[in-house]
Motif scaffolding. Structure first.
Motif, PDB file in Angstrom:
ATOM      1  N   THR A 175       0.812  -1.219   0.000  1.00 28.43           N
ATOM      2  CA  THR A 175       0.000   0.000   0.000  1.00 28.43           C
ATOM      3  C   THR A 175       0.844   1.267   0.000  1.00 28.43           C
ATOM      4  OG1 THR A 175      -0.153  -0.178   2.412  1.00 28.43           O
ATOM      5  CG2 THR A 175      -1.944  -1.139   1.120  1.00 28.43           C
ATOM      6  N   LEU A 176       1.999   1.236   0.659  1.00 31.64           N
ATOM      7  CA  LEU A 176       2.857   2.419   0.665  1.00 31.64           C
ATOM      8  C   LEU A 176       3.313   2.768  -0.744  1.00 31.64           C
ATOM      9  CD1 LEU A 176       5.133   1.753   3.794  1.00 31.64           C
ATOM     10  CD2 LEU A 176       3.131   3.248   3.648  1.00 31.64           C
ATOM     11  N   LEU A 177       3.624   1.759  -1.527  1.00 25.87           N
ATOM     12  CA  LEU A 177       4.087   1.987  -2.894  1.00 25.87           C
ATOM     13  C   LEU A 177       2.972   2.551  -3.757  1.00 25.87           C
ATOM     14  CD1 LEU A 177       6.424   1.528  -4.992  1.00 25.87           C
ATOM     15  CD2 LEU A 177       5.211  -0.574  -5.580  1.00 25.87           C
ATOM     16  N   HIS A 178       1.788   1.938  -3.685  1.00 22.49           N
ATOM     17  CA  HIS A 178       0.699   2.336  -4.571  1.00 22.49           C
ATOM     18  C   HIS A 178       0.238   3.766  -4.315  1.00 22.49           C
ATOM     19  CE1 HIS A 178       0.438  -1.556  -6.425  1.00 22.49           C
ATOM     20  NE2 HIS A 178       0.206  -2.164  -5.280  1.00 22.49           N
ATOM     21  N   ASP A 179       0.441   4.259  -3.122  1.00 26.33           N
ATOM     22  CA  ASP A 179       0.044   5.634  -2.795  1.00 26.33           C
ATOM     23  C   ASP A 179       1.146   6.653  -3.084  1.00 26.33           C
ATOM     24  OD1 ASP A 179      -2.355   4.639  -1.894  1.00 26.33           O
ATOM     25  OD2 ASP A 179      -1.744   4.548   0.213  1.00 26.33           O
ATOM     26  N   SER A 180       2.296   6.201  -3.620  1.00 28.41           N
ATOM     27  CA  SER A 180       3.454   7.103  -3.714  1.00 28.41           C
ATOM     28  C   SER A 180       3.548   7.856  -5.039  1.00 28.41           C
ATOM     29  CB  SER A 180       4.747   6.313  -3.484  1.00 28.41           C
ATOM     30  OG  SER A 180       4.942   5.344  -4.501  1.00 28.41           O
ATOM     31  N   ILE A 181       3.216   7.212  -6.165  1.00 28.17           N
ATOM     32  CA  ILE A 181       3.303   7.848  -7.485  1.00 28.17           C
ATOM     33  C   ILE A 181       2.035   7.516  -8.261  1.00 28.17           C
ATOM     34  CG2 ILE A 181       4.541   7.924  -9.688  1.00 28.17           C
ATOM     35  CD1 ILE A 181       7.109   7.308  -8.231  1.00 28.17           C
ATOM     36  N   GLU A 182       1.339   8.530  -8.746  1.00 26.78           N
ATOM     37  CA  GLU A 182       0.054   8.290  -9.415  1.00 26.78           C
ATOM     38  C   GLU A 182       0.228   7.756 -10.833  1.00 26.78           C
ATOM     39  OE1 GLU A 182      -2.500  11.632  -9.335  1.00 26.78           O
ATOM     40  OE2 GLU A 182      -2.649  11.701  -7.138  1.00 26.78           O
ATOM     41  N   ARG A 183       1.141   8.347 -11.598  1.00 26.34           N
ATOM     42  CA  ARG A 183       1.289   7.965 -13.004  1.00 26.34           C
ATOM     43  C   ARG A 183       2.749   7.623 -13.298  1.00 26.34           C
ATOM     44  NH1 ARG A 183      -2.386  12.698 -15.938  1.00 26.34           N
ATOM     45  NH2 ARG A 183      -4.375  12.129 -14.917  1.00 26.34           N
ATOM     46  N   ILE A 277       9.553 -12.291  -0.372  1.00 32.12           N
ATOM     47  CA  ILE A 277      10.032 -10.912  -0.369  1.00 32.12           C
ATOM     48  C   ILE A 277       9.820 -10.356  -1.768  1.00 32.12           C
ATOM     49  CG2 ILE A 277      12.002  -9.381  -0.023  1.00 32.12           C
ATOM     50  CD1 ILE A 277      12.071 -12.858   1.420  1.00 32.12           C
ATOM     51  N   THR A 278       9.105  -9.236  -1.861  1.00 37.77           N
ATOM     52  CA  THR A 278       8.831  -8.618  -3.157  1.00 37.77           C
ATOM     53  C   THR A 278       9.411  -7.217  -3.184  1.00 37.77           C
ATOM     54  OG1 THR A 278       6.762  -9.868  -3.345  1.00 37.77           O
ATOM     55  CG2 THR A 278       7.053  -7.978  -4.822  1.00 37.77           C
ATOM     56  N   VAL A 279      10.220  -6.955  -4.205  1.00 39.16           N
ATOM     57  CA  VAL A 279      10.750  -5.608  -4.445  1.00 39.16           C
ATOM     58  C   VAL A 279      10.011  -5.051  -5.657  1.00 39.16           C
ATOM     59  CG1 VAL A 279      12.760  -4.232  -5.083  1.00 39.16           C
ATOM     60  CG2 VAL A 279      13.007  -6.125  -3.463  1.00 39.16           C
ATOM     61  N   ALA A 280       9.225  -3.987  -5.424  1.00 40.00           N
ATOM     62  CA  ALA A 280       8.444  -3.360  -6.491  1.00 40.00           C
ATOM     63  C   ALA A 280       8.911  -1.914  -6.666  1.00 40.00           C
ATOM     64  CB  ALA A 280       6.958  -3.403  -6.164  1.00 40.00           C
ATOM     65  N   THR A 281       8.966  -1.464  -7.905  1.00 34.19           N
ATOM     66  CA  THR A 281       9.526  -0.141  -8.211  1.00 34.19           C
ATOM     67  C   THR A 281       8.566   0.672  -9.077  1.00 34.19           C
ATOM     68  OG1 THR A 281      11.767  -1.066  -8.157  1.00 34.19           O
ATOM     69  CG2 THR A 281      11.491   1.062  -9.251  1.00 34.19           C
ATOM     70  N   LEU A 282       8.456   1.947  -8.743  1.00 32.67           N
ATOM     71  CA  LEU A 282       7.746   2.923  -9.578  1.00 32.67           C
ATOM     72  C   LEU A 282       8.693   4.088  -9.849  1.00 32.67           C
ATOM     73  CD1 LEU A 282       4.271   3.188  -7.767  1.00 32.67           C
ATOM     74  CD2 LEU A 282       4.881   1.713  -9.691  1.00 32.67           C
ATOM     75  N   VAL A 283       8.717   4.551 -11.104  1.00 27.39           N
ATOM     76  CA  VAL A 283       9.550   5.692 -11.479  1.00 27.39           C
ATOM     77  C   VAL A 283       8.731   6.609 -12.375  1.00 27.39           C
ATOM     78  CG1 VAL A 283      11.685   6.472 -12.565  1.00 27.39           C
ATOM     79  CG2 VAL A 283      11.626   4.258 -11.388  1.00 27.39           C
ATOM     80  N   ALA A 284       8.814   7.912 -12.100  1.00 22.84           N
ATOM     81  CA  ALA A 284       8.166   8.919 -12.948  1.00 22.84           C
ATOM     82  C   ALA A 284       9.215   9.925 -13.400  1.00 22.84           C
ATOM     83  CB  ALA A 284       7.053   9.626 -12.176  1.00 22.84           C
ATOM     84  N   ALA A 285       9.332  10.109 -14.716  1.00 22.31           N
ATOM     85  CA  ALA A 285      10.283  11.089 -15.255  1.00 22.31           C
ATOM     86  C   ALA A 285       9.760  12.501 -15.009  1.00 22.31           C
ATOM     87  CB  ALA A 285      10.491  10.846 -16.739  1.00 22.31           C
TER      88      ALA A 285
END
Length: 326
Positions: A175-183, A277-285
């Protein structure tokens, strides 16, 4: 026809036999102090230790055919294991303040086990049992005089079974990840499942993944820092993986740089069979330079994350040697 294998390991321990016998009585239980987890899949039975209990460890299956509490556990292999015979763990009294803990195997390899035993299974068996004896020595003395060192074939076997990285969807529990970057412009996730006995603290796993990368990743990051300034991208450092937030089972790391926003989640999900253990990444330019940088990063990012997660798993399982001190 293959001949019977006789394999014996034993350890003199400076305590009464009754002390070691109490450890043997817990073999296969949830609080088993002897079996070497997490390097190997745990030994488990379908009922409390007694004659008739059925179980094993991983693909090696057997049932209890003899049990003298505090003294001896005898196990007979299932035929499908490829070993005709059995093995036993026994405590022999050597005096009022000393005893011998012994493991004996007497079995005839059949089928493909005739090839597997000399090629791989024997060396793994020897590593498991010496590690078990190390655990007994540490339990009763607090230290191990000469910890077992795993030979390369045993390390390879542990790695093949215990450290498999998979490409997965980002878990909804992060949940922390999904709330961190919208697009996000980049989104991926990789998981690793390790046997019971490893830490379930997400902070420990975050440190293992991001603070202790394999040398090849360190070299790539150094190369990256030499190249990125030519396109107007900032150099990276340890602050790129600062902790932003955490819960009991998730840690969120990341940074807000001029060229992009980066977030990575380390999610730990334990259950009875082990821990995922899951490492998930989000990046926005955030700029033209960021988009150009991200186009190149997409090519190597999966390889880097897999290598970091695999290295963390191998370090946690640590099959190179048993731990010398409590």
């Amino acid at each position: 026809m293959s001949s019977t294998v006789h394999n014996v390991h034993e350890r003199a321990l400076p305590v009464p036999a009754s002390v070691v016998g109490r450890l043997v009585d817990r073999i296969g239980a949830a609080d088993d102090p002897l079996w070497p987890v997490p390097a190997w899949m745990p030994m488990r039975f379908d009922r409390p230790l007694a004659v008739g209990a059925d179980g094993g460890h991983g693909p090696i299956r057997y049932h209890v055919t003899g049990y003298e509490p505090g003294r001896r556990v005898e196990l007979t292999f299932h035929a499908r294991t490829g070993l005709i015979g059995g093995h036993a763990l026994e405590v022999e009294e050597r005096g009022p303040r000393t005893c011998l803990l012994r493991h004996r195997l007497a079995a005839r390899p059949v089928g493909r086990m005739r090839l597997l035993w000399p090629a791989l299974v024997r060396v793994c068996h020897d590593a498991v049992i010496e590690h078990l004896l190390d655990n007994a020595e540490r339990a009763v003395t607090g230290a191990i005089a000469v910890p077992v060192r795993y030979p390369w074939r045993a390390r390879l076997a542990v790695g093949m079974k215990s450290v498999r990285v998979r490409d997965v969807p980002a878990p909804t529990a992060a949940t922390l990840l999904h709330d961190s970057i919208e697009r996000p412009d980049l989104a991926d996730a990789y998981s690793l499942r390790v046997p019971p006995g490893t830490t379930t603290d997400p902070h420990d796993w975050a440190a293992a993944v991001f603070r202790n990368p394999p040398r090849v990743v360190v070299a790539l990051l150094r190369l990256r820092n030499r190249l990125v300034t030519t396109i107007g991208v900032e150099r990276s450092d340890a602050s790129d993986f600062d902790t932003i937030a955490r819960t009991d089972n998730e840690v969120l790391l990341g940074t807000n740089a001029g060229h992009l926003t980066f977030r990575s989640s380390v999610l730990v999900q334990p259950d009875l069979g082990g821990t995922t253990i899951t490492v998930a990444t989000l990046v926005a330019a955030r700029s033209r330079a960021g988009r150009a940088y991200l186009a190149a990063v997409r090519l190597v990012h999966p390889l880097v994350v897999r290598a970091m997660l695999r290295h963390a798993g191998r370090t946690a399982v640590a099959p190179w040697r048993s731990t010398g001190r409590a």
